[in-house]
Scaffold this active site. Structure first.
Site, PDB file in Angstrom:
ATOM      1  N   ALA A   1     -25.230 -36.774  -6.167  1.00 16.36           N
ATOM      2  CA  ALA A   1     -23.983 -37.026  -5.442  1.00 16.36           C
ATOM      3  C   ALA A   1     -23.520 -38.461  -5.689  1.00 16.36           C
ATOM      4  CB  ALA A   1     -24.219 -36.815  -3.958  1.00 16.36           C
TER       5      ALA A   1
ATOM      6  N   GLY B   1     -28.600 -34.524  -6.028  1.00 14.27           N
ATOM      7  CA  GLY B   1     -27.706 -33.366  -6.087  1.00 14.27           C
ATOM      8  C   GLY B   1     -27.655 -32.749  -7.474  1.00 14.27           C
TER       9      GLY B   1
ATOM     10  N   GLU C   1     -30.409 -30.469  -7.563  1.00 11.76           N
ATOM     11  CA  GLU C   1     -30.125 -29.343  -6.653  1.00 11.76           C
ATOM     12  C   GLU C   1     -29.193 -28.330  -7.317  1.00 11.76           C
ATOM     13  OE1 GLU C   1     -29.157 -32.175  -3.449  1.00 11.76           O
ATOM     14  OE2 GLU C   1     -30.451 -30.947  -2.176  1.00 11.76           O
TER      15      GLU C   1
ATOM     16  N   GLU D   1     -33.312 -39.027  -2.994  1.00 13.33           N
ATOM     17  CA  GLU D   1     -32.485 -39.310  -1.810  1.00 13.33           C
ATOM     18  C   GLU D   1     -33.215 -40.176  -0.795  1.00 13.33           C
ATOM     19  OE1 GLU D   1     -32.674 -36.447  -3.375  1.00 13.33           O
ATOM     20  OE2 GLU D   1     -30.768 -35.392  -3.386  1.00 13.33           O
TER      21      GLU D   1
HETATM   22  C1  LIG Z   1     -19.500 -35.247   7.149  1.00  9.84           C
HETATM   23  C2  LIG Z   1     -20.954 -35.052   6.840  1.00  9.84           C
HETATM   24  C3  LIG Z   1     -21.406 -33.644   7.040  1.00  9.84           C
HETATM   25  C4  LIG Z   1     -22.886 -33.532   6.722  1.00  9.84           C
HETATM   26  C5  LIG Z   1     -23.228 -32.160   6.387  1.00  9.84           C
HETATM   27  C6  LIG Z   1     -24.537 -32.093   5.696  1.00  9.84           C
HETATM   28  C7  LIG Z   1     -24.423 -31.692   4.252  1.00  9.84           C
HETATM   29  C8  LIG Z   1     -24.174 -32.856   3.322  1.00  9.84           C
HETATM   30  C9  LIG Z   1     -24.367 -32.487   1.919  1.00  9.84           C
HETATM   31  C10 LIG Z   1     -24.332 -33.691   1.071  1.00  9.84           C
HETATM   32  C11 LIG Z   1     -24.859 -33.390  -0.268  1.00  9.84           C
HETATM   33  C12 LIG Z   1     -26.075 -34.195  -0.578  1.00  9.84           C
HETATM   34  C13 LIG Z   1     -26.391 -34.144  -2.039  1.00  9.84           C
HETATM   35  C14 LIG Z   1     -27.618 -34.873  -2.484  1.00  9.84           C
HETATM   36  O1  LIG Z   1     -28.784 -34.327  -1.950  1.00  9.84           O
HETATM   37  C15 LIG Z   1     -27.537 -36.325  -2.212  1.00  9.84           C
HETATM   38  C16 LIG Z   1     -27.634 -37.124  -3.480  1.00  9.84           C
HETATM   39  O2  LIG Z   1     -27.594 -36.648  -4.565  1.00  9.84           O
HETATM   40  S1  LIG Z   1     -27.788 -38.802  -3.280  1.00  9.84           S
HETATM   41  C17 LIG Z   1     -27.927 -39.412  -4.934  1.00  9.84           C
HETATM   42  C18 LIG Z   1     -29.274 -39.229  -5.498  1.00  9.84           C
HETATM   43  N1  LIG Z   1     -29.365 -39.867  -6.801  1.00  9.84           N
HETATM   44  C19 LIG Z   1     -29.930 -41.045  -7.018  1.00  9.84           C
HETATM   45  O3  LIG Z   1     -30.460 -41.655  -6.146  1.00  9.84           O
HETATM   46  C20 LIG Z   1     -29.847 -41.569  -8.419  1.00  9.84           C
HETATM   47  C21 LIG Z   1     -29.338 -42.962  -8.410  1.00  9.84           C
HETATM   48  N2  LIG Z   1     -29.203 -43.526  -9.742  1.00  9.84           N
HETATM   49  C22 LIG Z   1     -30.243 -43.967 -10.451  1.00  9.84           C
HETATM   50  O4  LIG Z   1     -31.393 -43.880 -10.079  1.00  9.84           O
HETATM   51  C23 LIG Z   1     -29.934 -44.639 -11.747  1.00  9.84           C
HETATM   52  O5  LIG Z   1     -28.619 -45.095 -11.694  1.00  9.84           O
HETATM   53  C24 LIG Z   1     -30.109 -43.730 -12.980  1.00  9.84           C
HETATM   54  C25 LIG Z   1     -29.333 -42.458 -12.833  1.00  9.84           C
HETATM   55  C26 LIG Z   1     -31.601 -43.434 -13.185  1.00  9.84           C
HETATM   56  C27 LIG Z   1     -29.579 -44.460 -14.239  1.00  9.84           C
HETATM   57  O6  LIG Z   1     -30.208 -45.719 -14.324  1.00  9.84           O
HETATM   58  P1  LIG Z   1     -29.674 -46.813 -15.382  1.00  9.84           P
HETATM   59  O7  LIG Z   1     -29.549 -46.190 -16.697  1.00  9.84           O
HETATM   60  O8  LIG Z   1     -30.571 -48.001 -15.218  1.00  9.84           O
HETATM   61  O9  LIG Z   1     -28.196 -47.149 -14.926  1.00  9.84           O
HETATM   62  P2  LIG Z   1     -27.707 -47.822 -13.581  1.00  9.84           P
HETATM   63  O10 LIG Z   1     -28.668 -47.621 -12.488  1.00  9.84           O
HETATM   64  O11 LIG Z   1     -27.270 -49.199 -13.879  1.00  9.84           O
HETATM   65  O12 LIG Z   1     -26.434 -46.928 -13.233  1.00  9.84           O
HETATM   66  C28 LIG Z   1     -25.265 -47.002 -14.035  1.00  9.84           C
HETATM   67  C29 LIG Z   1     -24.080 -47.037 -13.111  1.00  9.84           C
HETATM   68  O13 LIG Z   1     -23.997 -45.792 -12.436  1.00  9.84           O
HETATM   69  C30 LIG Z   1     -23.948 -46.002 -11.037  1.00  9.84           C
HETATM   70  N3  LIG Z   1     -24.630 -44.887 -10.381  1.00  9.84           N
HETATM   71  C31 LIG Z   1     -25.837 -44.394 -10.664  1.00  9.84           C
HETATM   72  N4  LIG Z   1     -26.113 -43.341  -9.903  1.00  9.84           N
HETATM   73  C32 LIG Z   1     -25.049 -43.146  -9.125  1.00  9.84           C
HETATM   74  C33 LIG Z   1     -24.718 -42.200  -8.122  1.00  9.84           C
HETATM   75  N5  LIG Z   1     -25.542 -41.194  -7.775  1.00  9.84           N
HETATM   76  N6  LIG Z   1     -23.529 -42.315  -7.501  1.00  9.84           N
HETATM   77  C34 LIG Z   1     -22.666 -43.293  -7.842  1.00  9.84           C
HETATM   78  N7  LIG Z   1     -22.910 -44.229  -8.785  1.00  9.84           N
HETATM   79  C35 LIG Z   1     -24.086 -44.145  -9.419  1.00  9.84           C
HETATM   80  C36 LIG Z   1     -24.659 -47.321 -10.830  1.00  9.84           C
HETATM   81  O14 LIG Z   1     -24.285 -47.900  -9.614  1.00  9.84           O
HETATM   82  C37 LIG Z   1     -24.198 -48.106 -12.047  1.00  9.84           C
HETATM   83  O15 LIG Z   1     -22.911 -48.592 -11.805  1.00  9.84           O
HETATM   84  P3  LIG Z   1     -22.665 -50.115 -11.374  1.00  9.84           P
HETATM   85  O16 LIG Z   1     -23.205 -50.232  -9.987  1.00  9.84           O
HETATM   86  O17 LIG Z   1     -23.419 -50.956 -12.339  1.00  9.84           O
HETATM   87  O18 LIG Z   1     -21.195 -50.255 -11.408  1.00  9.84           O
END
Ligand SMILES: CCCCCCCCCCCCC[C@H](O)CC(=O)SCCNC(=O)CCNC(=O)[C@H](O)C(C)(C)COP(=O)(O)OP(=O)(O)OC[C@H]1O[C@@H](n2cnc3c(N)ncnc32)[C@H](O)[C@@H]1OP(=O)(O)O
Length: 725
Positions: A60, A100, A103, A123
């Site tokens: 997400a 996500g 998922e 997460e």
């Molecule tokens: C109103 C409310 C009602 C509530 C109801 C309940 C239901 C809600 C349902 C919600 C759905 C939930 C879904 C899900 O379960 C939740 C998620 O998915 S949370 C996200 C989980 N993912 C992560 O934690 C991954 C995070 N990212 C990383 O670990 C790393 O970025 C990477 C992917 C391994 C890549 O690493 P690198 O190559 O080193 O690159 P960077 O880290 O520098 O990333 C590059 C660039 O991308 C940006 N970025 C990375 N991941 C995300 C992301 N998930 N979202 C947005 N942006 C992301 C990162 O910030 C970098 O950008 P910069 O900051 O440098 O501009």
């Protein structure tokens, strides 16, 4: 967005949102539209979902969680829609499938991954839980123990491990997309019921309840005040107790609790802060966008004490060939033995072990006492003990021996980079690289530029941090830089609290309950009280150079506590001598117990100095220690030593054990509210007018006066008022 394309019988849906194909509202909408199109088209017999640019999806869009219109429950229903498709859906996982993203893949009927892909449900590291039915599908697919491990730790696993766990059906070394289309064609017409994870029972574990109780105890032990791991556990436990739909409802409730918790906000702030500090800039106009790093093909480390050994180990692990230098054979042999021990231990943790690290090969790691061998290296890290004269002597020698372009780094925790650079003929190539002990473990690298340090030197040091898998934070030159400068008032308050009536264990407990890994007195015993004593002697604050007649509890017109000096005079250096602020079972022991001798000593000390012992509560301990540290942070920002509060927070989380779920000291201050921090500092400063660290910084006062703006706006107020500070 997600791009829909129809090849022969297999429709392709490609998730597209660079750089990591995060699942935004638009991406989810396009994914849903694509699925519906494929469903409606009778010529489509199967669907393949993949991500653009060799990445499936990083989950997400994290920024969406703080947006007014949140991602909401949109992802879970889309995953259900995938699973309920009457046409087989295959996920082609390249790069990463996280959160996500994984998922979505779990909703697919088949998963095929590239051998280099990584998967995980991270997460929990963002203060959340997998909220798109992942806590219910994963245990059904890989079993409760493995699912709990992945979900409560957030670890990423390689494709090979995913295959062993049954998380993916197949791994490929070549073209994943083609392999997925082949698989999709192959499974057309096969029954989908057995492939729908929501319909599967959770595999049984013998004595499930006992297993879960033990797992919960472990999760609680490791969570240290962080909410998400325990709620992740509860969601998985729901999968073992309830039908799928009820488990999903429970997952949503728990997700909502976490989403609105301050901890999730703090952890997501920390995620972006760590990335923001990569975009470094100096007040002189140098920045990451224009400065190019130099290649480091061969390096050298001078000094094989505790720090040098860790730095050598780090460089070897990063595959950088190097020369390790000591002043004489006796120290060299001692250092070599210790380095080899560390490397053997590190190798055991790695696949391929010693062969991969290749540290027995002198072309990769050479031990020497001969300075001449440093002629060809691209970068030197000096890691001798903190003594300016010694460091200057070494840098003078380096500037004569090293090749013209070599970068000269000093591992110092407080000393003046400009003064060290002044001993060379190339101050533009001198830079501070402050490693944290143990240097092969701790993630922080504080990178300190001096007055003459070139942008290339900063860029090269930042590149080194990345190569060493560390978080590099660029800061300016001042005594103690950022980390230790903020630490001084914190430790000072801790000692003043003892003078006034508290006990080391009470202070440590308050700060450990707040979430610090270790309180200031336990930390000081671990690091060795003699280190600070030597530095205070060098500064003329204690020891023979102290002018006769100096009041015991005052230095340069300010309050001073001689307690740490007195402990050192009694031979109490901490763990190494078996006694310090605590008593240990033996010299080198690690189990701290309150020491009656010390409590008696404190009481006599108070009598000698006419100090009335008073009870000090936890609130005062926390406020005086933390707010004085934060106050110094504001002074650092105002002086331009760091270019934003994120820098200070990243330093504290990665180098000083600040609890990540509180987002770092400056983020914490923003959650407390700057007017409150200011009011408390004013109160304590009135009670202790001779303690400058408690006098609110002008920048803090300004921010409170302009209405407590959000943290991301703080620096804009600085440029408007810096002349008035
Ligand atoms: C109103 C409310 C009602 C509530 C109801 C309940 C239901 C809600 C349902 C919600 C759905 C939930 C879904 C899900 O379960 C939740 C998620 O998915 S949370 C996200 C989980 N993912 C992560 O934690 C991954 C995070 N990212 C990383 O670990 C790393 O970025 C990477 C992917 C391994 C890549 O690493 P690198 O190559 O080193 O690159 P960077 O880290 O520098 O990333 C590059 C660039 O991308 C940006 N970025 C990375 N991941 C995300 C992301 N998930 N979202 C947005 N942006 C992301 C990162 O910030 C970098 O950008 P910069 O900051 O440098 O501009």
């Amino acid at each position: 967005m997600a791009q829909y394309a129809r090849g022969s019988a297999v429709a392709v849906i490609r998730l597209r949102n660079p750089p990591v194909n995060a699942l935004s509202r638009a991406v989810l909408q396009a994914l849903e539209d694509g699925l519906k199109k494929a469903d409606a088209d009778p010529s489509v017999k199967a669907v393949m979902i993949c991500g653009e640019n060799g990445k499936f999806s990083a989950g997400a869009d994290i920024r969406g969680f703080s947006a007014p219109k949140r991602l909401g429950g949109a992802l879970g229903p889309v995953v259900s829609l995938i699973e309920s498709s009457e046409k087989p859906v295959v996920a082609a996982i390249e790069g990463v499938a996280l959160g996500g993203g994984l998922e979505v893949a779990l909703g697919c009927h088949y998963r095929i991954a590239h051998v280099k892909a990584r998967m995980g449900l991270p997460e929990v590291t963002l203060g959340l839980l997998p909220g798109a039915e992942g806590t219910q599908r994963l245990p059904r697919l890989i079993g409760v123990p493995a699912a709990l491990d992945m979900i409560t730790t957030g670890k990423h696993i390689p494709a090979t491990e995913a295959l062993k766990l049954g998380l993916v059906d197949e791994i490929v070394e070549e073209n994943t997309i083609e392999a997925a289309i082949r698989l999709a064609n192959k499974v057309i017409g096969q029954p989908l019921g057995p492939r729908r994870l929501s319909l599967k029972p959770v595999p049984k574990v013998p004595n499930m309840e006992a297993f879960l109780d033990e797992a919960l105890a472990k999760v609680k032990r490791q969570a240290r005040g962080c909410l998400a791991p325990e709620l992740c556990f509860q969601a998985v436990r729901a999968a073992t107790q309830s039908p799928f739909a009820d488990g999903v409802r429970r997952e949503r409730e728990l997700f909502q609790v976490l989403l609105s918790s301050g901890q999730a906000q703090a952890l997501q702030y920390a995620f972006f802060a760590e990335r923001a500090v990569r975009r470094w800039a100096t007040p002189g106009g140098a920045s990451w966008s224009s400065a190019a790093p130099q290649p480091v093909r061969r390096a050298a480390v001078i000094g094989l004490g505790t720090m040098g050994r860790g730095i050598v180990t780090s460089l070897v692990k990063a595959n950088i060939p190097l020369v390790a230098l000591e002043q004489d054979l006796e120290n060299l042999n001692k250092g070599r033995k210790a380095v080899m021990f560390l490397l053997e231990r590190e190798a055991m943790k790695m696949e391929g072990g010693a062969q991969v690290l290749d540290f027995h090969n002198p072309a990769r790691l050479q031990f020497t006492v001969d300075f001449d061998l440093l002629r060809d290296v691209d970068l030197v890290i000096e890691a001798v003990f903190e003594n300016m004269a010694l460091k200057k002597e070494i840098f003078h020698k380096l500037s004569k021996i090293c090749k013209p372009g070599a970068l000269l780094c000093t591992n110092t925790s407080a000393l003046n980079i400009d003064e060290i650079a002044s001993a060379t003929n190339r101050p533009q190539q001198v830079i501070g690289t402050h490693f944290f002990s143990p240097a092969h473990v701790m993630r922080l690298l504080e990178i300190i530029y001096g007055r003459h340090t070139s942008p290339t030197a900063i860029a090269t040091a930042m590149q080194l941090a990345t190569a060493l898998k560390k978080v590099g934070v660029v800061v300016g030159n001042c005594f103690g830089f950022v980390g230790n400068r903020m630490m001084f008032p914190y430790v000072q308050q801790a000692v003043f609290l003892l003078e006034e009536g508290s006990r080391p264990d009470a202070v440590d407990q308050a700060l450990e309950d707040f979430g610090f890994k270790i309180g200031p007195f336990r930390m000081s015993d671990l690091a060795g009280l003699d280190v600070g004593w030597r530095s205070r002697k060098d500064q003329g604050l204690t020891g023979p150079s102290l002018p006769a007649g100096t009041p015991a509890r005052q230095r340069r017109g300010q309050r001073y506590s001689p307690l740490p000096d007195l402990l050192c005079e009694h031979g109490r250096f901490g763990q190494k001598t078996g006694k310090g602020w605590y008593l240990y079972e033996k010299a080198g022991g690690r189990t701290a117990t309150p020491d009656p001798w010390l409590l008696n000593f404190l009481s006599q000390y108070r009598d000698t100095h006419g100090i009335q012992t008073r009870f000090i509560d936890q609130e005062e301990i926390l406020e005086r220690c933390l707010f004085s540290l934060i106050n110094e942070g504001f002074a650092i920002l105002a002086e331009g030593i760091a270019s934003g509060p994120e820098h200070l927070d990243v330093i504290y989380i990665n180098g000083y054990g600040w609890p990540k779920h509180r987002g770092g000291p400056m983020f914490y201050a923003s959650t407390v509210g700057l007017p409150r921090v200011l009011a408390k500092l004013q109160k304590y400063s009135e009670a202790h007018p001779d303690v400058p660290g408690l006098q609110p910084s002008a920048f803090l006062k300004k921010l409170a006066a302009v209405g407590n703006p959000p943290l991301k706006e703080w620096m804009s107020y600085l440029s408007q008022q810096s002349s008035k500070l």
